[in-house]
Design an enzyme around this catalytic site. Structure first.
Site: not given
Length: 460
Positions: A19-20, A47, A49, A51, A290, A433
């Site tokens: 990521a970084a 690169s 993911a 997560c 991280d 709403y």
């Protein structure tokens, strides 16, 4: 040109390609089309993911390639040269060089004008897990390790799964392994799951896990793993649990050793100390993601909160500044969201424990409400908790647990915390709403109005 000769291009070197690192390289390229950019990563994927790994294991994401945002070839077309399987061994700030080894273990020296360290973090592996090599013990940190977990669940049908750690990854893995009808035991040394949340809110999550037949064992300390080659039993200070698969999810630690050995200052939890411009204490060396600290707006000092959102933002700042810019990192407040067994969990700002640690007196407000109009199909319960600082009356923390549609409301509360809104100001927000999305009073507004009522009563 100088005397008719071509001026050599300036070289940006990035260590780390997730990521970084790739955010830094991409932003630097957008800033300076002439900059020579090289990325060195010891992984064979870039690169990607991280997560998304639990959802790949669960089978919601069928192809691992779907987790890769961009390929080496795509970056090469941008003029970003990516070297995969290349480990950075050392940094020499005086010569402005790094030493890297390639997949054949050949070493070479690479010079840089600017350096971005984005080495990420690795899973914490306690002593009991390091005593032997186990073929059914995994951390959820890379695509290859996740593939192995998935294959084990699919082909060997591991009946008993033990998850050590009740944080975000541990809980997401409980959902992932439940898809295989495994008997799941989740062991957590602290007295509650999700230590970043208040105990009463974490209890709601624990109760939900129990209702889905996950055995939650809080306040237990794993002492040993038993078996030959494969773990067959997890032994705690209170009990023993059969295991065909063990997931280790007790936290992460920054990969900061290469920086430390180069004389770069470390900060909180041995993460690389950077300022708001992602600069280290050594000239022309930046760090992000991280492996680095982040400035916490409520702590008013550095903290170590490794999250994918922060890594991408910090990487972008580091890349821009390495290419000649002067961008400043906005800071963090620890906003997170996860889904576990059909409930959504969010938190932002301070927990009660963090507020006490900082010497802040907070007033808690907790309300039970619904995700949609009560009469609309699919309306589910949700609980919202606000923490209001008594001195300033500002919202300093918020947490929520609820059914589908609850989770992303944490973003409104994160904005309120980051902007320093009071419940009075939060209650005046013009939120949307319609029955499929919200009651006429959105749960955020319900909580804000309850807080206003409490504050008004204190005035009286």
């Amino acid at each position: 040109k100088l005397g008719g000769a071509q001026m050599p291009k300036k070289r940006l070197v990035v260590i780390g390609g997730v990521a970084a690192g790739m955010s830094a390289a991409s932003k630097a390229r957008r800033m300076d089309k002439e900059l020579q950019i090289e990325v060195y990563t010891d992984e064979n994927y870039i690169s990607y993911a991280g997560c998304g790994l639990p959802y790949y294991i669960q089978g919601l994401i069928e192809e691992e390639q779907s987790l890769v945002a961009r390929t080496k070839e795509q970056f090469n077309k941008q003029g970003i040269q990516v070297y995969m399987g290349h480990r950075a061994l050392s940094i020499d700030p005086s010569d402005k060089t790094i030493v890297v080894s390639d997949p054949q273990d050949n070493k070479r020296v690479v010079s840089y004008d600017k350096l971005v360290i984005a080495t990420g973090a690795r899973a914490v592996v306690p002593g009991f897990a390091r005593e032997k090599q186990w073929n059914n013990l995994f951390t959820v940190t890379t695509i290859p390790s996740s593939r192995q977990i998935k294959e084990l669940m699919e082909t060997k049908n591991a009946k008993n799964a033990v998850i050590i750690g009740g944080g975000y990854i541990g809980l997401e893995m409980a959902e992932a392994l439940a898809a295989y009808q495994a008997d799941i035991t989740l062991i957590q040394r602290p007295q509650q799951v999700l230590r970043s949340m208040d105990e009463d809110m974490a209890k709601l999550v624990e109760e939900h896990l129990l209702s889905h037949k996950v055995k939650v064992k809080t306040g237990e300390d794993v002492k040993a793993l038993a078996g030959e080659g494969s773990i067959t039993k997890v032994i705690t200070d209170k009990n023993e649990y059969p295991a065909d698969l063990v997931i280790l999810a007790v936290g992460v630690q920054p990969n900061s050793e290469i920086a430390r050995d180069a004389g770069i200052e470390l900060g909180v939890k041995n993460a690389i100390k950077v300022n708001r411009y992602m600069e280290t204490n050594l000239p022309d060396i930046y760090a992000a993601g991280d492996c680095a600290v982040g400035y916490h707006l409520l702590y008013e000092k550095d903290a170590y909160v490794p999250l994918g959102t922060t890594a991408n933002k910090q990487g972008k700042i580091a890349g821009e500044n390495a290419a000649g810019g002067r961008a400043k990192f906005a800071g963090i407040i620890g906003t997170t969201i996860i889904k576990v067994m059909n409930i959504e969990i969010g938190r932002t700002g301070l927990s009660t424990r963090e507020a006490e640690m900082l010497g802040k007196q907070v007033m808690p407000i907790k309300v039970d409400t619904r995700t949609k109009a009560d009469y609309y199909p699919g309306a589910e319960p949700m609980t919202v908790k606000l923490l209001v600082e008594q001195d300033t009356q500002k919202l300093v923390g918020a947490q929520l647990v609820g059914g589908t549609g609850a989770g992303k409301r944490i973003d409104v509360l994160a904005a309120a915390v980051q902007l320093g809104l009071t419940p009075y100001e939060l209650a005046e927000l013009d939120l949307s709403y319609a029955p499929p999305f919200s009651p006429v009073w959105d749960p955020v507004l319900v909580a804000a109005n309850v807080a206003v009522g409490k504050l008004d009563k204190k005035k009286d």
